[in-house]
Design a protein around this motif. Structure first.
Motif, PDB file in Angstrom:
ATOM      1  N   UNK A 168      17.380  -2.877 -17.911  1.00 47.79           N
ATOM      2  CA  UNK A 168      17.379  -4.219 -17.225  1.00 47.79           C
ATOM      3  C   UNK A 168      17.359  -4.177 -16.410  1.00 47.79           C
ATOM      4  N   UNK A 169      19.338  -4.738 -16.973  1.00 48.96           N
ATOM      5  CA  UNK A 169      20.871  -5.126 -15.826  1.00 48.96           C
ATOM      6  C   UNK A 169      20.693  -4.483 -14.916  1.00 48.96           C
ATOM      7  N   UNK A 170      20.935  -3.075 -15.463  1.00 53.65           N
ATOM      8  CA  UNK A 170      21.414  -2.155 -14.009  1.00 53.65           C
ATOM      9  C   UNK A 170      20.052  -2.185 -12.676  1.00 53.65           C
ATOM     10  N   UNK A 171      19.188  -2.393 -12.893  1.00 53.36           N
ATOM     11  CA  UNK A 171      18.421  -2.332 -12.477  1.00 53.36           C
ATOM     12  C   UNK A 171      19.122  -2.414 -10.776  1.00 53.36           C
ATOM     13  N   UNK A 172      19.690  -3.310 -10.504  1.00 54.37           N
ATOM     14  CA  UNK A 172      19.512  -3.484  -9.503  1.00 54.37           C
ATOM     15  C   UNK A 172      21.236  -2.743  -8.345  1.00 54.37           C
ATOM     16  N   UNK A 173      21.277  -1.502  -9.542  1.00 53.00           N
ATOM     17  CA  UNK A 173      21.952  -0.619  -9.211  1.00 53.00           C
ATOM     18  C   UNK A 173      21.500   0.641  -8.395  1.00 53.00           C
ATOM     19  N   UNK A 174      22.079   1.430  -7.090  1.00 49.03           N
ATOM     20  CA  UNK A 174      21.337   2.400  -6.759  1.00 49.03           C
ATOM     21  C   UNK A 174      21.559   3.546  -8.240  1.00 49.03           C
ATOM     22  N   UNK A 175      20.732   4.314  -8.056  1.00 46.82           N
ATOM     23  CA  UNK A 175      20.725   5.684  -9.416  1.00 46.82           C
ATOM     24  C   UNK A 175      21.632   6.550  -9.456  1.00 46.82           C
ATOM     25  N   UNK A 176      22.417   6.045  -8.317  1.00 45.33           N
ATOM     26  CA  UNK A 176      22.907   7.455  -8.978  1.00 45.33           C
ATOM     27  C   UNK A 176      24.733   7.005  -9.398  1.00 45.33           C
ATOM     28  N   UNK A 177      24.710   5.951  -9.304  1.00 42.51           N
ATOM     29  CA  UNK A 177      25.536   5.380 -10.725  1.00 42.51           C
ATOM     30  C   UNK A 177      24.955   5.042 -12.159  1.00 42.51           C
TER      31      UNK A 177
ATOM     32  N   UNK B  61      18.010   9.104  -5.981  1.00 39.80           N
ATOM     33  CA  UNK B  61      19.446   8.818  -6.761  1.00 39.80           C
ATOM     34  C   UNK B  61      19.971   7.883  -5.242  1.00 39.80           C
ATOM     35  N   UNK B  62      19.280   7.886  -3.805  1.00 37.29           N
ATOM     36  CA  UNK B  62      20.198   6.153  -3.734  1.00 37.29           C
ATOM     37  C   UNK B  62      19.280   5.584  -3.471  1.00 37.29           C
ATOM     38  N   UNK B  63      18.147   5.490  -4.209  1.00 39.04           N
ATOM     39  CA  UNK B  63      17.145   4.121  -4.004  1.00 39.04           C
ATOM     40  C   UNK B  63      17.598   3.356  -5.411  1.00 39.04           C
ATOM     41  N   UNK B  64      17.699   2.053  -5.596  1.00 36.62           N
ATOM     42  CA  UNK B  64      18.034   1.184  -6.549  1.00 36.62           C
ATOM     43  C   UNK B  64      16.663   1.468  -7.394  1.00 36.62           C
ATOM     44  N   UNK B  65      16.860   1.219  -9.550  1.00 36.99           N
ATOM     45  CA  UNK B  65      16.087   1.885 -10.078  1.00 36.99           C
ATOM     46  C   UNK B  65      15.248   0.856  -9.717  1.00 36.99           C
ATOM     47  N   UNK B  66      15.322  -0.485  -9.644  1.00 41.25           N
ATOM     48  CA  UNK B  66      14.229  -1.213  -9.427  1.00 41.25           C
ATOM     49  C   UNK B  66      13.155  -0.713  -8.005  1.00 41.25           C
ATOM     50  N   UNK B  67      13.451  -0.615  -7.378  1.00 39.75           N
ATOM     51  CA  UNK B  67      12.994  -0.012  -5.831  1.00 39.75           C
ATOM     52  C   UNK B  67      12.039   1.515  -6.305  1.00 39.75           C
ATOM     53  N   UNK B  68      12.757   2.393  -7.275  1.00 38.67           N
ATOM     54  CA  UNK B  68      12.050   3.342  -7.679  1.00 38.67           C
ATOM     55  C   UNK B  68      10.707   3.131  -8.125  1.00 38.67           C
TER      56      UNK B  68
ATOM     57  N   UNK C  26       0.896  -1.717   0.215  1.00 41.98           N
ATOM     58  CA  UNK C  26       0.268  -0.304  -0.443  1.00 41.98           C
ATOM     59  C   UNK C  26       0.830   1.521   0.094  1.00 41.98           C
ATOM     60  N   UNK C  27       0.244   2.689  -0.393  1.00 48.19           N
ATOM     61  CA  UNK C  27       1.354   3.887  -0.445  1.00 48.19           C
ATOM     62  C   UNK C  27       1.686   4.245   0.967  1.00 48.19           C
ATOM     63  N   UNK C  28       1.008   3.920   1.907  1.00 42.49           N
ATOM     64  CA  UNK C  28       1.382   4.950   2.749  1.00 42.49           C
ATOM     65  C   UNK C  28       3.150   3.811   2.782  1.00 42.49           C
ATOM     66  N   UNK C  29       3.261   2.241   3.323  1.00 41.91           N
ATOM     67  CA  UNK C  29       3.775   1.888   3.417  1.00 41.91           C
ATOM     68  C   UNK C  29       5.322   2.244   2.289  1.00 41.91           C
ATOM     69  N   UNK C  30       4.832   1.818   1.240  1.00 40.03           N
ATOM     70  CA  UNK C  30       5.396   2.254   0.321  1.00 40.03           C
ATOM     71  C   UNK C  30       6.421   3.192   0.363  1.00 40.03           C
ATOM     72  N   UNK C  31       5.657   4.959   0.998  1.00 42.86           N
ATOM     73  CA  UNK C  31       6.599   5.808   1.432  1.00 42.86           C
ATOM     74  C   UNK C  31       7.440   5.563   1.806  1.00 42.86           C
TER      75      UNK C  31
ATOM     76  N   UNK D 248      12.910   6.482   4.692  1.00 38.25           N
ATOM     77  CA  UNK D 248      13.825   5.249   5.483  1.00 38.25           C
ATOM     78  C   UNK D 248      14.838   4.953   4.680  1.00 38.25           C
ATOM     79  N   UNK D 249      14.948   4.746   3.318  1.00 34.93           N
ATOM     80  CA  UNK D 249      16.025   4.065   2.707  1.00 34.93           C
ATOM     81  C   UNK D 249      16.784   4.564   2.584  1.00 34.93           C
ATOM     82  N   UNK D 250      16.352   6.378   2.075  1.00 40.05           N
ATOM     83  CA  UNK D 250      16.994   7.389   1.593  1.00 40.05           C
ATOM     84  C   UNK D 250      17.280   8.180   3.020  1.00 40.05           C
ATOM     85  N   UNK D 251      17.164   8.089   3.855  1.00 43.75           N
ATOM     86  CA  UNK D 251      17.933   7.941   4.767  1.00 43.75           C
ATOM     87  C   UNK D 251      19.200   7.557   5.878  1.00 43.75           C
TER      88      UNK D 251
END
Ligand SMILES: Nc1ncnc2c1ncn2[C@@H]1O[C@H](COP(=O)(O)OP(=O)(O)OP(=O)(O)O)[C@@H](O)[C@H]1O
Ligand SMILES: [Mg+2]
Lengths: 556, 243
Positions: free
Chosen positions: B125-134, B89-96, A310-315, A320-323
């Motif tokens: 597709x191959x870089x989806x597991x990397x952080x977007x800053x790369x 940019x700290x998120x991985x592509x797939x996470x984003x 759900x959006x809340x959890x994902x957000x 937290x990930x960025x933090x």
């Protein structure tokens, strides 16, 4: 000549890192001046605390005629402070600040960049020195009724002293950076260095001052002299320490000049070595360092990764990930929530198992007699005090920087996003609170039922503070920044976190006082406070929901 | 369909960055928004997407939903690619991408297909597991575009989508725009490059100093140049630019 170039380069770097204070000229001189005054006030407050503590130390030492020990300790402490400050500043200013990328292609020699960067760091260290270093030395002069020479030499010493630790640290960092190709693991490296430094500071505090509780002045003095032994030891390695102290305590001007001359000579040699080494290796490490992140190819494994939330959890997870992945945010926003109460716990425990076991017993005795309401209020107050160090909500929008406009175009209402943004702050407050509970549980063994009202009140305060803090950030978000430090350090808004924390503590005290004065039943006082907080929360949330469009207007 | 009526915006008082602009992008149409630097293209797009509030007076509708009065409904109906792709940019592509899929409430199966299809097409597709800053600038651009396309929005808004893309990706993107328009959906994108507009767009709008000075097809524009010297000048300014 070159000097000109270096001077203007320094100016550019400085402007870049202090932009925060000059920005936002749209909203009026008066407000800005007000904020600057607020800053000056808090700095003055810190300086006063330093002065007060120094006065105490000098007095205790003077009793046994050992006041000079203070100078040793003072410069040792200052030196350590500069080493730690330099570790952070050097990594950041030399390698991870965005202006590096802009400057590298310019026709500048590496040593010109290095000199300007060093100057930039030096300026910030001088500011630290004005806050922490100036008053103690002056007080020492007054207490020991020193002559004119002392003051002159002190000022020269303060100017020269920070340079060598900085040079040393910068050389070490340049070497590490060029050899280890650590830049690939920039984030982890910074986190590790940062955490180790903080742990070291704590460790040193313990070694030096183990348990200072309940000591007489004479005992304190004895402790200080013990620590002084460390100075002798370290003094052999930190070559400027002894000459500096000799210079400022010199009886006549000739000795003073010779000793300070030594220090200046060491510093010049230090400069030469740093620039020589830097000229060779700085560029190697700096190029491409701001990119960071590993580029390993990894397969996407399994279905789990595509799981819907759900959006809340994902957000909140995203927040937290960025933090936690950003070393600066992690160290300034997340770590204090955990470390501060632990530090608190550790100090209390150290006090508990040392000489003052009887003291602890008597505290427990006293607590049995004390009105439990007071205990509730005191512990809640402590939780709010620790909450003042958690800046997650105050920087929630600013941390996003240029990505912040994302908030505006996704189909999730601003009110909801407001709440998602403060949840990490509330969670960290709860963690900090739970650590306090453990500490209190171990030391005081109070009735378990007392935790319930403490938790409810502390939680409500945390929620309300988080709302107010995010409102502060929304009113003046700082979205254009080069380095994360601009958000979590050089940010005027942070002061509001402290102000709201103090207000919360004030409210708790006021409630306690009212309850005492009017002899109101404890259950009523506490229920009243909880009710009042709930009402305040309701109105705050109502306000945010009604005004959401206007509140988020500054983000673009 | 996007409809803009009499919107203006001044960042600072007295200086209008967008001046009383009206515009309609029909379903099934690719609309190119042209103009020199600082003309007001990004400002207009930011107003359509709700990032900026327009000065009072005008209104903007996305598929009939006003961004001012029904923002959430309107925001569900477009996908936006901002000019600066440096996001989270700290998120991985797939996470984003997963985060966006959560926001647009895509089911697990849907998102798996979409993500694989889109990212394979753009070769990230191959870089989806990397952080977007790369990621390189172009890769960041691509992942943002993928994110927008995940839930296949009715309207596409893209701010200079071609800058930073290599020729193949640029070609792919243009193809996707065409397919999108064929399905009866609309595309609005900004660019400096007239040539792109010429080959791709059903209609173009030229904006300069906040004012819309021409709207119509490419052939109409050519006609108009013959009569209007200042437009011709602007045209030259736009064609002079490097691709
Ligand atoms: N945040 C801002 N504050 C003040 N003025 C701004 C801001 N953003 C844009 N402007 C001004 O608004 C005008 C239009 O800018 P806009 O970004 O819309 O241009 P653009 O057409 O997108 O240009 P480019 O092709 O360079 O992207 C410019 O004159 C610019 O100076
Ligand atoms: Mg633009």
């Amino acid at each position: 000549m070159k000097i000109n170039k270096i001077f203007s380069l320094t100016k550019v770097f400085l402007k870049n890192s202090f932009k925060s204070i000059g920005r936002n000229n749209a909203d009026g001189e008066k407000k800005r001046i007000g904020l600057i005054l607020l800053y000056i006030f808090s700095f003055a407050y810190l300086a006063a605390i330093m002065g007060f503590m120094s006065y105490g130390m000098i007095q205790s030492l003077a009793l046994i005629g050992q006041e000079q020990v203070f100078l040793n300790l003072f410069f040792l402490g200052l030196g350590l402070l500069f080493v730690f400050q330099s570790v952070f500043s050097c990594i950041n200013v030399f390698y991870f600040s965005k202006d590096v990328e802009m400057v590298l292609p310019l026709p500048l020699k590496p040593y010109e960049i290095i000199l300007s960067k060093l100057n930039t760091i030096l300026v910030t260290e001088y500011i630290t020195e004005i806050i922490f270093g100036f008053l103690p030395l002056m007080i020492y002069g007054i207490v020991t009724s020193a002559g004119f020479l002392y003051y002159i030499m002190s000022i020269i010493a303060l100017i020269v002293f920070p340079i060598l630790p900085l040079l040393l640290v910068s050389v070490i960092i340049m070497i590490i950076m060029s050899f280890a190709k650590i830049t690939k693991y920039k984030d982890k490296f910074q986190m590790i260095v940062g955490t180790i430094s903080i742990l070291l500071i704590i460790a040193i505090q313990f070694l030096a001052f183990g348990n200072t509780e309940e000591l007489t002045e004479a005992q304190i003095a004895e402790k200080l002299i013990q620590t002084n032994g460390m100075v002798d030891l370290i003094g052999d390695y930190v070559i400027t320490l002894k000459p500096i102290i000799q210079a400022i305590t010199a009886e006549n001007i000739v000795i003073a000049i010779i000793e300070i001359g030594k220090v200046i000579l060491f510093t010049i040699i230090g400069y030469a070595i740093t620039l020589l080494i830097g000229q060779k290796i700085y560029l190697k490490g700096a190029i491409g360092s701001s990119a960071g992140g590993s580029t390993k190819k990894k397969k996407i494994d399994g279905q789990k990764i595509y799981c819907k939330h759900i959006v809340a959890v994902s957000y909140v997870k995203k927040e937290f990930k960025i933090l936690t992945r950003n070393p600066v945010f992690f160290m300034q926003c997340v770590l204090p929530a955990i470390l501060m109460p632990v530090l608190f716990l550790a100090i209390a425990l150290a006090g508990g198992n040392g000489a003052s076991n009887e003291a602890m017993l008597s505290v427990k005795e006293i607590i049995k007699g004390v009105n439990p309401v007071i205990i509730i209020f005191i512990i809640t107050g402590i939780t709010q005090f620790l909450g003042m160090m958690i800046y997650v909500a105050t920087t929630a929008i600013s941390r996003d920087g240029q990505s912040a406009e994302f908030i505006k175009y996704i189909p999730v209402s601003f009110h909801k996003q407001f709440i998602y943004k403060i949840i990490p702050n509330i969670i960290l407050n709860i963690i900090s609170m739970l650590i306090v509970f453990i500490l209190v549980g171990i030391i005081l063994q109070i009735n378990v039922y007392l935790y319930i009202p403490i938790f409810i009140i502390g939680f409500l305060f945390a929620v309300i503070r988080s709302y107010l803090e995010l409102l502060v950030d929304l009113r003046k978000p700082k979205l254009q920044w080069d380095t994360e430090y601009a958000v979590v350090k050089q940010n005027m808004n942070l002061i509001w976190t402290m102000i709201y924390g103090m207000l919360a503590i004030g409210l708790i005290i006021a409630t306690a006082v009212i309850g005492e004065v009017f002899k109101i039943d404890a259950r009523i006082t506490i229920s009243g406070l909880i009710l009042a907080l709930c009402i305040a929360f309701y109105f705050l949330d109502y306000y945010v929901e009604k005004k959401q469009e206007i509140l988020f207007e500054k983000i673009y | 369909m996007i409809k803009i009526e009499n919107i203006s915006k001044s960042y600072v008082k007295g200086k209008k960055s967008v001046d009383n602009l009206s515009l309609e992008i029909k379903d099934g149409e690719i609309f190119g928004f042209l103009g020199p630097n600082g003309a007001g293209k990004s400002t207009t797009l930011k107003m359509i997407t709700g990032i900026l509030n327009p000065d009072s007076g005008g209104n903007i509708w996305v598929d009939g939903k006003s961004i001012l009065t029904e923002p959430l409904e309107a925001k569900k109906r477009f996908g936006f690619v901002p000019d600066n792709p440096d996001m989270f940019l700290k998120l991985r592509g797939i996470e984003y991408l997963n985060f966006l899929a959560d926001i647009y409430e895509l089911s697990s199966a849907d998102r798996k297909n979409r993500i694989e299809e889109l990212t394979k097409k753009f070769e990230i597709y191959d870089v989806l597991q990397n952080q977007m800053q790369s990621y390189s600038h172009g890769m960041r651009q691509k992942i943002v575009i993928c994110g927008v396309l995940l839930n296949n929005p009715q309207n596409w808004l893209l701010d200079e989508p071609m800058t930073g893309l290599d020729p193949k990706s640029s070609f792919d993107l243009k193809e996707m725009m065409r397919v999108h328009a064929k399905e009866g959906k609309s595309v609005l994108f900004s660019t400096h490059v007239l040539e792109v507009a010429e080959k791709l767009c059903d209609r173009i709008g030229i904006i300069n100093k906040g004012k819309l000075i021409f709207v119509g097809s490419y052939t109409e524009m050519k006609e108009k140049f013959k009569e209007n010297a200042s437009l011709e000048e602007l045209f030259l300014e736009l064609t002079d630019e490097d691709k």
